[in-house]
Write an enzyme that holds these catalytic residues in place. Structure first.
Site, short mmCIF file in Angstrom:
data_model
loop_
_atom_site.label_atom_id
_atom_site.label_comp_id
_atom_site.label_asym_id
_atom_site.label_seq_id
_atom_site.Cartn_x
_atom_site.Cartn_y
_atom_site.Cartn_z
N LYS A 22 -26.65 12.64 8.36
CA LYS A 22 -25.72 11.50 8.41
C LYS A 22 -26.32 10.38 9.25
CE LYS A 22 -22.26 11.54 11.50
NZ LYS A 22 -22.20 10.33 12.34
N ASN A 23 -26.91 10.74 10.40
CA ASN A 23 -27.36 9.71 11.34
C ASN A 23 -28.70 9.10 10.97
OD1 ASN A 23 -24.98 10.21 12.57
ND2 ASN A 23 -25.84 11.27 14.35
N CYS A 116 -13.75 5.41 19.77
CA CYS A 116 -13.40 6.57 18.93
C CYS A 116 -13.00 7.73 19.82
CB CYS A 116 -14.57 6.95 18.05
SG CYS A 116 -15.91 7.60 19.01
N ARG A 121 -16.71 2.67 22.70
CA ARG A 121 -18.02 2.55 22.04
C ARG A 121 -18.50 1.10 22.23
NH1 ARG A 121 -18.58 7.06 18.62
NH2 ARG A 121 -20.81 6.67 18.44
N ASP A 305 -24.52 15.74 20.58
CA ASP A 305 -23.79 16.18 19.39
C ASP A 305 -23.77 17.69 19.24
OD1 ASP A 305 -24.96 13.39 17.32
OD2 ASP A 305 -23.48 13.52 18.94
N ARG A 397 -16.43 13.84 7.86
CA ARG A 397 -17.27 12.65 8.14
C ARG A 397 -18.74 13.04 8.26
NH1 ARG A 397 -16.38 10.30 13.24
NH2 ARG A 397 -18.11 9.02 12.53
C1 EPZ Z 1 -25.46 7.68 17.81
O1 EPZ Z 1 -24.31 6.98 18.21
C2 EPZ Z 1 -24.97 8.78 16.87
N1 EPZ Z 1 -24.29 8.18 15.71
C3 EPZ Z 1 -23.99 9.68 17.63
O2 EPZ Z 1 -23.63 10.75 16.75
C4 EPZ Z 1 -24.70 10.28 18.83
O3 EPZ Z 1 -23.79 11.05 19.59
C5 EPZ Z 1 -25.26 9.15 19.71
O4 EPZ Z 1 -26.12 8.30 18.92
C6 EPZ Z 1 -26.07 9.68 20.88
O5 EPZ Z 1 -27.13 10.46 20.40
C7 EPZ Z 1 -25.05 7.70 14.69
O6 EPZ Z 1 -26.27 7.71 14.75
C8 EPZ Z 1 -24.30 7.14 13.52
P1 EPZ Z 1 -25.65 5.38 21.59
P2 EPZ Z 1 -24.49 5.58 19.01
O7 EPZ Z 1 -25.59 3.91 21.38
O8 EPZ Z 1 -25.65 4.84 18.50
C9 EPZ Z 1 -23.72 3.60 25.50
C10 EPZ Z 1 -22.17 12.14 15.59
O9 EPZ Z 1 -21.41 13.05 15.97
N2 EPZ Z 1 -23.85 2.27 24.88
O10 EPZ Z 1 -26.98 6.04 21.65
O11 EPZ Z 1 -23.16 4.89 19.00
C11 EPZ Z 1 -22.69 4.49 24.82
O12 EPZ Z 1 -21.40 4.22 25.31
C12 EPZ Z 1 -22.25 10.85 16.35
O13 EPZ Z 1 -22.94 12.24 14.59
C13 EPZ Z 1 -23.55 1.14 25.64
O14 EPZ Z 1 -23.17 1.23 26.80
O15 EPZ Z 1 -24.78 6.10 20.47
C14 EPZ Z 1 -23.17 5.87 25.19
O16 EPZ Z 1 -22.70 6.19 26.48
C15 EPZ Z 1 -21.29 10.82 17.52
N3 EPZ Z 1 -23.67 -0.09 25.05
C16 EPZ Z 1 -24.69 5.73 25.24
O17 EPZ Z 1 -24.94 4.32 25.31
C17 EPZ Z 1 -24.08 -0.24 23.74
O18 EPZ Z 1 -24.19 -1.40 23.28
C18 EPZ Z 1 -25.42 6.29 24.03
O19 EPZ Z 1 -24.79 5.73 22.90
C19 EPZ Z 1 -24.36 0.92 23.00
C20 EPZ Z 1 -24.24 2.16 23.58
#
Ligand code: EPZ
Length: 418
Positions: A22-23, A116, A121, A305, A397
């Site tokens: 998915k990712n 979410c 997010r 995850d 999902r």
């Molecule tokens: C990706 O989400 C994945 N989703 C998530 O998988 C996964 O848990 C996550 O990466 C971490 O590995 C997809 O790839 C579609 P991040 P993403 O930006 O990109 C903070 C699943 O179950 N942050 O790496 O949204 C954020 O709050 C899903 O398949 C900011 O502060 O995650 C978090 O604490 C759930 N500002 C950390 O960074 C921003 O602008 C990591 O989030 C962006 C993120």
């Protein structure tokens, strides 16, 4: 609304090829906006998030169809530059369309992705990356970006997966060279780089903390095979660890799961890993052992995850396991459900102490997020009696027919209309 009935107590036995990630497919679908002709993607999972991404592409003027595990996107008719609030709310990662929209259309209008089940997010890093490439952003009842991106220096204060992908996609359409530092190193970033380069882009460094993009190169259409889903694999291996038995999973590079395999091995499972398959065996007569600490971290650390599925397996063990969830504020919503099944878990903020118990029992439980749902299914197969699992819309999902995959591995599970 459907629910899953899972009867525990039976060891899992069998082999399975894990479906596409998915990712990986989601950012690659967004990247199709940058292609110069039709793109054919194979090994695409059939998931509700994929359906949402295809709907966004169609609303933007692309042709986008999925037949089985094959998707064809023709972006040549794309003309839209806005994504509706409904679409943004339907899938948090709709924000990934921002970069390619700006690169292709020179403007983009979106709303904030909802907070979410994992907590807020934020998208500040996404917006900072876009600004670093010279685009103007106003935030007024939504996000309005304008300006053709130029190359630039993007620094991410957190190695955010989504922000890294958005920066890459915007940079491919930018007029100069972009460097992304402190980039995320997840394997799915590597798949995105491989896809972009297969269309004629010049992206280097995925998998390291520094990615460089030579923007402005004309891209063609093409064909691409999506990588296997390492988190689906982690969930199935956790189910086998909970239920006992022996499963062999192919289609996933075990190196992308090394930290999860290490924890399951420390807990007492036999793990055999080869480049093209992973095998896990656990004798149900021998209790699992608690593992000192499982701390989630950006790749190559332990994947957030996989935290819930592995916790589900270790809920029945001798000894304790301390989980530290460093990535998200609210990623323990499966804990109250596991406690309803007899688990002994205490949470304090981002820390969860799992005191292993001798057994779990079936119960009526509800999935509140995607990976928590996978975890509850894994726990149910190791529990005594029948578990009734609701909240399947979360599970659908990210897992293509979870009940079918588990049935293939010998589990007593069925999905019924409630
Ligand atoms: C990706 O989400 C994945 N989703 C998530 O998988 C996964 O848990 C996550 O990466 C971490 O590995 C997809 O790839 C579609 P991040 P993403 O930006 O990109 C903070 C699943 O179950 N942050 O790496 O949204 C954020 O709050 C899903 O398949 C900011 O502060 O995650 C978090 O604490 C759930 N500002 C950390 O960074 C921003 O602008 C990591 O989030 C962006 C993120």
């Amino acid at each position: 609304m459907s629910v899953m009935y899972l009867r525990g107590g039976r060891p899992l036995e069998g082999e399975l090829t894990v479906h596409g990630a998915k990712n990986s497919v989601l950012p690659i679908l967004a990247a199709c906006l940058l292609a110069g002709g039709p793109v054919t993607l194979s090994n695409c999972p059939k998931l509700t998030d994929v359906t949402t991404a295809l709907d966004i592409l169609r609303r933007l003027g692309c042709k986008a169809e999925q037949e089985g595990h094959r998707i064809v996107v023709d972006p040549t008719g794309a003309e839209g530059n806005a994504i509706s609030e409904k679409q943004m709310q339907a899938m948090r990662s709709s924000i990934i369309f921002l970069g390619p929209l700006l690169a292709r259309m020179g403007e983009a209008h979106l709303t904030y992705p909802g907070g979410c089940e994992l907590g807020p997010r934020p998208i500040d890093l996404h917006l900072a990356a876009i600004r670093a490439m010279g685009c103007g952003i106003t935030e007024d009842h939504g996000i309005h970006c304008a300006g053709r991106p130029a190359g630039g220096e993007v620094y991410l204060s957190i190695p955010s997966v989504g922000a890294t992908e958005n920066a890459m996609l915007c940079a491919v359409g930018a007029s100069g060279v972009t460097t992304i530092s402190n980039a995320a190193r997840e394997p799915e970033i590597g798949d995105l780089q491989s896809f972009l380069n297969s269309l004629g882009a010049r992206v280097r460094g995925a998998g390291s903390s520094t990615i460089t993009v030579e923007g402005g190169r004309p891209l063609s259409g093409g064909e691409f095979h999506i990588m296997g889903d390492r988190i689906v694999a982690a969930t199935l291996l956790s189910a086998a660890a909970a239920a006992g038995g022996r499963v062999r999973l192919s289609g996933v590079d075990w190196r992308h799961l090394a930290t999860v395999l290490s924890v399951l091995h420390q807990a007492g499972c036999r793990v055999e890993s080869r480049l093209e398959h992973v095998e896990l065996e656990r004798d149900r007569a021998i209790a699992l052992r608690g593992v000192p600490t499982v701390r989630t971290a950006p790749y190559p650390g332990f994947p957030t995850d996989a935290q819930a599925p592995v916790m589900a397996a270790l809920a029945v063990s001798q000894g304790c396991t301390l989980f530290v969830e460093t990535m998200f504020d609210s990623r323990y919503r499966h804990v109250p459900e596991l406690i309803r099944m007899g688990a002994d878990i205490t949470t304090e903020g981002r820390v969860a102490l799992v005191r292993g118990v001798e057994r779990l029992h079936g119960a009526k439980v509800e999935a509140h997020d995607l990976r928590g749902g996978g975890a509850l299914a894994a726990a149910a197969l190791g529990a005594e009696g029948v578990t009734v699992l609701s909240g399947l819309s979360h599970i659908d999902r990210g897992y293509e027919g979870l009940e079918t995959m588990l049935q293939c591995l010998g589990a007593d599970v069925e999905r019924r209309e409630a």
